[in-house]
Design a protein around this motif. Structure first.
Motif, PDB file in Angstrom:
ATOM      1  N   SER A   1      -5.091   8.741   6.862  1.00 56.83           N
ATOM      2  CA  SER A   1      -6.308   9.509   6.618  1.00 56.83           C
ATOM      3  C   SER A   1      -6.432   9.854   5.150  1.00 56.83           C
ATOM      4  O   SER A   1      -5.453  10.237   4.495  1.00 56.83           O
ATOM      5  N   ASN A   2      -7.638   9.738   4.627  1.00 57.38           N
ATOM      6  CA  ASN A   2      -7.921  10.146   3.252  1.00 57.38           C
ATOM      7  C   ASN A   2      -8.500  11.554   3.179  1.00 57.38           C
ATOM      8  O   ASN A   2      -8.855  12.027   2.095  1.00 57.38           O
ATOM      9  N   ASP A   3      -8.603  12.187   4.332  1.00 62.73           N
ATOM     10  CA  ASP A   3      -9.134  13.545   4.334  1.00 62.73           C
ATOM     11  C   ASP A   3      -8.158  14.477   3.633  1.00 62.73           C
ATOM     12  O   ASP A   3      -6.933  14.297   3.724  1.00 62.73           O
TER      13      ASP A   3
ATOM     14  N   ASN B   1       0.804  -1.218   0.000  1.00 61.85           N
ATOM     15  CA  ASN B   1       0.000   0.000   0.000  1.00 61.85           C
ATOM     16  C   ASN B   1       0.840   1.273   0.000  1.00 61.85           C
ATOM     17  O   ASN B   1       0.441   2.298  -0.555  1.00 61.85           O
TER      18      ASN B   1
ATOM     19  N   ASN C   1       3.504  12.587   7.162  1.00 59.58           N
ATOM     20  CA  ASN C   1       3.145  11.914   5.914  1.00 59.58           C
ATOM     21  C   ASN C   1       4.341  11.217   5.257  1.00 59.58           C
ATOM     22  O   ASN C   1       4.400  11.088   4.043  1.00 59.58           O
TER      23      ASN C   1
ATOM     24  N   THR D   1       3.651   8.809   2.409  1.00 56.91           N
ATOM     25  CA  THR D   1       2.246   8.383   2.413  1.00 56.91           C
ATOM     26  C   THR D   1       1.399   9.382   1.640  1.00 56.91           C
ATOM     27  O   THR D   1       1.733  10.565   1.561  1.00 56.91           O
ATOM     28  N   GLU D   2       0.296   8.936   1.074  1.00 61.82           N
ATOM     29  CA  GLU D   2      -0.552   9.821   0.278  1.00 61.82           C
ATOM     30  C   GLU D   2      -1.412  10.723   1.154  1.00 61.82           C
ATOM     31  O   GLU D   2      -1.952  11.716   0.685  1.00 61.82           O
ATOM     32  N   GLY D   3      -1.585  10.371   2.393  1.00 64.85           N
ATOM     33  CA  GLY D   3      -2.323  11.194   3.339  1.00 64.85           C
ATOM     34  C   GLY D   3      -1.559  11.293   4.644  1.00 64.85           C
ATOM     35  O   GLY D   3      -0.453  10.752   4.781  1.00 64.85           O
TER      36      GLY D   3
END
Length: 665
Positions: free
Chosen positions: A164-166, A31, A137, A75-77
């Motif tokens: 978090s995807n926020d 991931n 992140n 990380t993407e979030g």
């Protein structure tokens, strides 16, 4: 029963809080890839499929011989610490050492280190119980940190809190930041030992400023961020040509290094830092920071990046120097340097004539240019240009806080002294060069340059050289001047001196006739002008009507005379559309500002003036003749005055005994 229920609730709560997310198991759940490290790991079959780790594949990481080499996983979030605070990973190490697990983001990084023993898979746990949410992140992993060992490590099953995807939080502050809006959240964040607060300006009750105390135990990197972790509402609008920011600062001392850092609030790896010195003590000072010239060793400005966060550092590089208090205000985007026609000059005497704040000598380090005693005149101070031979491109240089307007002023003079003791038989050349560059391109400023190189033929004596940049008079981007003596592209040492750098201010300015005057045919007048930084002869023309309609008056008058006696030709047809035009061989020229008149020699235009036109009853007035031409008699009439008439050029005081408005002819 109540006790069992409470225990079950506690277990359920613990399970919920410590829910774990698989970052990467290097098998089916990859991931969060490990990219951007030094070097990046590779996925390989598990070479030690035994004990607690029988996974088919693992990460192999080969340590380089560098103390801070690491693996990294952005990380993407942001990491969501409401779902847990602990990371785990399996490690196989060839030696007994430590593994450091570091989190990076939009605030200061945090890290936890754990020991590992050689020769078997072990699961390590890294707990961050006080980590701030929505702030980190990126994961950075160090094996055997701060050494130069080269070994091969394996790791697997990196697990931790959810991501978090926020969307990242967005700031509300906009430039300029003034600290005066009662509804704004300026969210000052201190670090490294600073203590800051917004206070009322002691000198202006309507203005708010920031007071920053760098404590006696502060780190050398102590600073203050404005706008908190989220930064500004909009990116700072940097472009290739607009790289300036400004801050108004009060410092207890002059010469204090103040650093300004900009970064991406959502990516701490995107930064740019630049630094200037305060110029006054105990007073407000507007500092201009050029991000086109970052601090050596820090990242260059990339205008494609998003810079929306700013931090300021006072007395950067000095730790624990005793408590010092600074004040600052008005953080703003200054854009491009102004385009000005200003003096550019220096004689290294500190007598007020020089305009250069700081000379830098590059050889190869960027250090302050040294001065020394003139080898000919002990009372004179000159620049000491001593190239060591350790750098091919040794030079002296300075930046201006404006872009030079070269339209009218585009010629530099420079005095140089080339000792005969230098060996000019090889690569070291008896040449002097001046280069004009655009400093906003930082290390690529040389790609913008215009260079003029001249040969010096006289040694052990001062020589004045002239560098004519009129060919690039239309350039609007030059703000950096580079002086290079002895050539470039070689390793030969040499001792040189230079002095009196001067951007010539060459002009001719007509002072008579300059508009509005009346000249008479046959009369003789002195045509006058002022001149600066010009030698040789000038030509003088009479213009009538259009600028192309010129008649030569003289073509060989020394400019230094500043006047020429001219008898107005009787053949000229009278008119009111005349100007004088002067020029020299270098086309330095001027016209009268406005038209003047030439009239026939026998024409009279009566005129006079009074020393006052409003008096009290019983006072007197003095009248003065201003007649144009050559009158031979005068007759004055003073209505209501005593005397009422006068025959002559200079009448006496005229007395008025009765109130009224009276004519004079």
């Amino acid at each position: 029963m109540n006790q069992i229920y409470a225990l079950l609730m506690l277990m359920m709560f613990a399970i919920g809080v410590n829910a774990q997310y698989i970052y990467n198991d290097f098998d089916a759940n990859q991931n969060v890839p490990f990219v951007g490290g030094q070097p990046d790991p590779t996925i390989v079959p598990n070479p030690y499929s035994e004990g607690i780790n029988t996974s088919p594949n693992v990460a192999q990481w080969i340590r380089e011989s560098w103390e801070w080499t690491h693996a990294k996983a952005p990380t993407e979030g942001f990491i969501d610490f409401t779902t847990g605070t602990t990371f785990t990973m399996k490690v196989y190490s060839p030696i007994n050492t430590t593994v450091t697990f570091k989190l990076e983001g939009i605030i200061a990084p945090i890290e936890v280190a754990q020991p590992v023993t050689a020769g078997s898979w072990q699961e390590l746990s890294f707990d961050f119980p006080t980590a701030q949410n929505d702030s980190y992140n990126a994961i950075v992993i160090f094996f055997d940190i701060a050494t130069f060992n080269t070994d091969t490590y394996y790791f697997d099953d990196v697990v931790g809190p959810d991501i978090s995807n926020d969307p990242p939080p967005v700031g509300t502050l906009t430039l300029p930041v003034t600290f005066d809006d009662p509804d704004a959240d300026y969210d000052l964040i201190d670090f490294g030992g600073n203590v800051s607060q917004i206070i009322v300006d002691p000198d202006d009750a309507d203005n708010n400023i920031v007071e920053t105390i760098k404590t006696g135990t502060a780190e050398f990197w102590a600073g203050t961020t404005v706008g908190g972790t989220v930064g500004l509402a909009d990116p700072i609008p940097f472009t290739v040509d607009s790289t300036l920011m400004g801050v108004v600062v009060w410092s207890p001392e002059a010469g204090i290094p103040v650093r300004l850092k900009v970064e991406d609030a959502n990516n701490a790896s995107i930064t740019c830092e630049t630094e200037v010195l305060t110029t006054v003590a105990m007073a407000w000072d507007t500092l201009i920071f050029n991000f086109g010239k970052p601090v050596p060793g820090t990242a260059a400005l990339n205008v494609a990046n998003n810079y929306n966060k700013a931090s300021i550092f006072f007395d950067f590089g000095t730790a624990g120097a005793g408590e010092q208090t600074y004040y600052w205000d008005y953080l703003y985007f200054a854009g491009a340097k102004p385009y000005l026609e200003e003096n550019v000059q220096d004689n290294f005497e500190n007598d007020g004539w020089g305009t250069i704040d700081e000379w830098i000598f590059q050889d190869p380090e960027m250090v302050e240019l040294q001065t020394t005693t003139d080898p000919v005149d002990e009372s004179n101070t000159v620049a000491d240009y001593n190239r060591s031979g350790g750098f091919q491109y040794a030079n002296a240089q300075f930046d201006l806080d404006f872009r030079m307007n070269l339209t009218e002023r585009n010629i530099f003079e420079l005095d140089v002294y080339f000792p005969s003791s230098n060996d000019y038989s090889g690569d070291l050349t008896p040449t002097a060069a001046i280069k004009l560059q655009n400093s906003l391109l930082g290390g690529n400023a040389w790609t913008t340059q215009t260079e003029i190189k001249l040969t010096v033929n006289d040694f052990d004596t001062w020589v004045t050289l002239t560098f004519d940049f009129s060919a690039v008079a239309d350039r609007e981007d030059y703000d950096q001047v580079v002086v290079q003596l002895g050539g470039e592209g070689h390793w030969v040492p040499g001792q040189f001196y230079f002095d009196n750098l001067y951007l010539l201010n060459q002009f001719i300015e007509i002072t008579f006739p300059n508009g509005g005057e009346t000249l008479y045919q046959g009369n003789t007048y002195d045509l006058t002008w002022n001149a600066n930084d010009i030698s040789g002869d000038i030509s003088i023309y009479l213009q009538q009507g259009e600028e192309t309609n010129l008649t030569l008056i003289t073509e060989s008058t020394p400019v230094a005379d500043e006047s020429y006696s001219w008898s107005v030709w009787s053949s000229i047809e009278p008119g009111d559309d005349f100007k004088i035009f002067v020029t020299n061989p270098e086309s330095i020229e001027d016209f009268s500002d406005d038209f003047f008149s030439i009239v026939a020699g026998d024409e009279l235009i009566a005129d006079f003036e009074a020393d006052t036109t409003m008096i009290y009853v019983g006072d007197s007035v003095m009248f003065t003749d201003l007649t144009i031409g050559t009158p031979i008699s005068w007759m004055w009439t003073f209505e209501g005055g005593m005397p009422a008439t006068f025959d002559g050029e200079e009448p006496p005081y005229i007395h008025y005994a009765t109130a009224g408005v009276y004519d004079v002819t």
